[in-house]
Design a protein around this motif. Structure first.
Motif, PDB file in Angstrom:
ATOM      1  N   PRO A 114       0.817  -1.208   0.000  1.00  7.39           N
ATOM      2  CA  PRO A 114       0.000   0.000   0.000  1.00  7.39           C
ATOM      3  C   PRO A 114       0.855   1.263   0.000  1.00  7.39           C
ATOM      4  N   LEU A 115       0.635   2.127  -0.971  1.00  3.06           N
ATOM      5  CA  LEU A 115       1.290   3.424  -1.033  1.00  3.06           C
ATOM      6  C   LEU A 115       0.217   4.484  -0.804  1.00  3.06           C
ATOM      7  N   ILE A 116      -0.231   4.577   0.429  1.00  2.24           N
ATOM      8  CA  ILE A 116      -1.361   5.426   0.791  1.00  2.24           C
ATOM      9  C   ILE A 116      -0.903   6.461   1.805  1.00  2.24           C
ATOM     10  N   PHE A 166      -1.648  14.075  11.589  1.00  2.00           N
ATOM     11  CA  PHE A 166      -2.039  14.549  12.912  1.00  2.00           C
ATOM     12  C   PHE A 166      -0.866  14.528  13.895  1.00  2.00           C
ATOM     13  N   ARG A 167       0.102  13.641  13.641  1.00  2.00           N
ATOM     14  CA  ARG A 167       1.239  13.455  14.552  1.00  2.00           C
ATOM     15  C   ARG A 167       2.541  13.476  13.750  1.00  2.00           C
ATOM     16  N   PRO A 168       3.655  13.712  14.414  1.00  2.00           N
ATOM     17  CA  PRO A 168       4.944  13.712  13.699  1.00  2.00           C
ATOM     18  C   PRO A 168       5.208  12.407  12.954  1.00  2.00           C
ATOM     19  N   ILE A 169       4.738  11.284  13.514  1.00  2.00           N
ATOM     20  CA  ILE A 169       4.993   9.997  12.856  1.00  2.00           C
ATOM     21  C   ILE A 169       4.262   9.913  11.517  1.00  2.00           C
ATOM     22  N   ASP A 170       3.136  10.626  11.401  1.00  4.40           N
ATOM     23  CA  ASP A 170       2.414  10.633  10.127  1.00  4.40           C
ATOM     24  C   ASP A 170       3.236  11.328   9.047  1.00  4.40           C
ATOM     25  N   ARG A 219       8.423   8.739   3.673  1.00  7.83           N
ATOM     26  CA  ARG A 219       8.946   7.460   3.177  1.00  7.83           C
ATOM     27  C   ARG A 219       8.170   6.984   1.944  1.00  7.83           C
ATOM     28  N   ILE A 220       6.863   7.290   1.906  1.00  6.51           N
ATOM     29  CA  ILE A 220       6.032   6.861   0.783  1.00  6.51           C
ATOM     30  C   ILE A 220       6.280   7.710  -0.453  1.00  6.51           C
ATOM     31  N   ASP A 221       6.595   8.981  -0.266  1.00  6.04           N
ATOM     32  CA  ASP A 221       6.657   9.943  -1.370  1.00  6.04           C
ATOM     33  C   ASP A 221       7.870   9.672  -2.271  1.00  6.04           C
ATOM     34  N   GLY A 222       7.706   8.697  -3.157  1.00  5.72           N
ATOM     35  CA  GLY A 222       8.771   8.340  -4.088  1.00  5.72           C
ATOM     36  C   GLY A 222       8.252   8.315  -5.509  1.00  5.72           C
ATOM     37  N   PRO A 223       9.077   7.892  -6.468  1.00  2.89           N
ATOM     38  CA  PRO A 223       8.663   7.870  -7.883  1.00  2.89           C
ATOM     39  C   PRO A 223       7.406   7.042  -8.124  1.00  2.89           C
ATOM     40  N   ARG A 224       7.280   5.906  -7.426  1.00  3.37           N
ATOM     41  CA  ARG A 224       6.111   5.057  -7.652  1.00  3.37           C
ATOM     42  C   ARG A 224       4.837   5.745  -7.182  1.00  3.37           C
TER      43      ARG A 224
END
Length: 236
Positions: free
Chosen positions: A165-167, A172-176, A182-187
């Motif tokens: 999942p690339l969602i 709401f929190r720093p971990i978000d 980490r998700i924001d890549g070419p794919r």
């Protein structure tokens, strides 16, 4: 009948107008095994649209998607099509129209729709998104979606099916923020291909559905996506 409906969508004409045009195209009719004298009345074509079961339209959509080599990576998003005739009602002398949300699962490489799901206004698109993804989970390696699909159960279900999942997370929190970085890549950035599919279908095949029933609207959109897939395959 299925071929006639596909040609009607391709021509962007009403039932009556499409049949009038096809009566002047004997070579096209010959390709689907018909003569001009075989063309049905427009009312017959309308009745057949309701008579053909949704399962057949689903098969048509899947076969049209198989005309392309799947990339294994897809994106899901909601789009909106006007209910041109069915939802226009007169209220206090004013004509009001409604728009329905439709979800499309699209290949991020070939810009073709795999599957569609019509969502009533105010329904939770996140939960309906799983129904769309499930039908194609066996063909997918990853699925990209925006923050509107931020649902942990959806991520867990995708992982159970072997789909990454690339969602994006709602922040709401720093971990978000860390998850999204980490998700924001070419794919993930290829998710914009969904918008390309929406735009292409609306510009070439129309941006409104005309059926008077909910299941008819669903079938219309499935048919539009199948015609789009066929058109894209002919361009390759």
């Amino acid at each position: 009948m299925v071929s006639l409906h596909c040609l009607r969508v391709y021509l962007e004409k009403s039932y009556r107008e499409a049949l009038d045009l096809l009566s002047e195209m004997p070579q096209i009719l010959g390709e689907i095994g018909l003569d001009t004298a075989d063309l049905p009345d427009h009312s017959t074509l309308i009745k057949w649209f309701d008579r053909i079961k949704t399962a057949l339209w689903r098969v048509l959509l899947r076969l049209s998607a198989q005309l392309h080599e799947p990339s294994g990576h897809a994106a899901i998003d909601a789009t909106f099509f006007d209910r041109e005739n069915a939802a226009s009602t007169t209220v206090a002398g004013r004509i009001t129209g409604f728009r329905h949300s439709k979800q499309l699962l699209s290949s991020t490489q070939k810009a073709k729709p795999f599957w569609t799901f019509i969502v009533r206004p105010r329904n939770a698109t996140t939960h309906n998104g799983w129904q769309v993804a499930l039908r194609n989970a066996g063909d997918l390696a990853s699925l990209a979606a925006d923050k509107g699909y931020d649902w942990m159960d959806l991520r867990d279900k995708l992982r159970e099916e072997g789909v990454r999942p690339l969602i994006k997370h709602r922040e709401f929190r720093p971990i978000d923020h860390a998850h999204n970085a980490r998700i924001d890549g070419p794919r993930y950035r290829q998710r914009a291909m969904c918008e390309t599919v929406f735009s292409t279908i609306k510009r070439t095949l129309g941006d409104a559905v005309r059926a008077r029933t909910w299941y008819g609207e669903f079938r219309e959109l499935v048919l539009m996506c199948a015609v789009h897939n066929i058109k894209q395959s002919l361009k390759q």
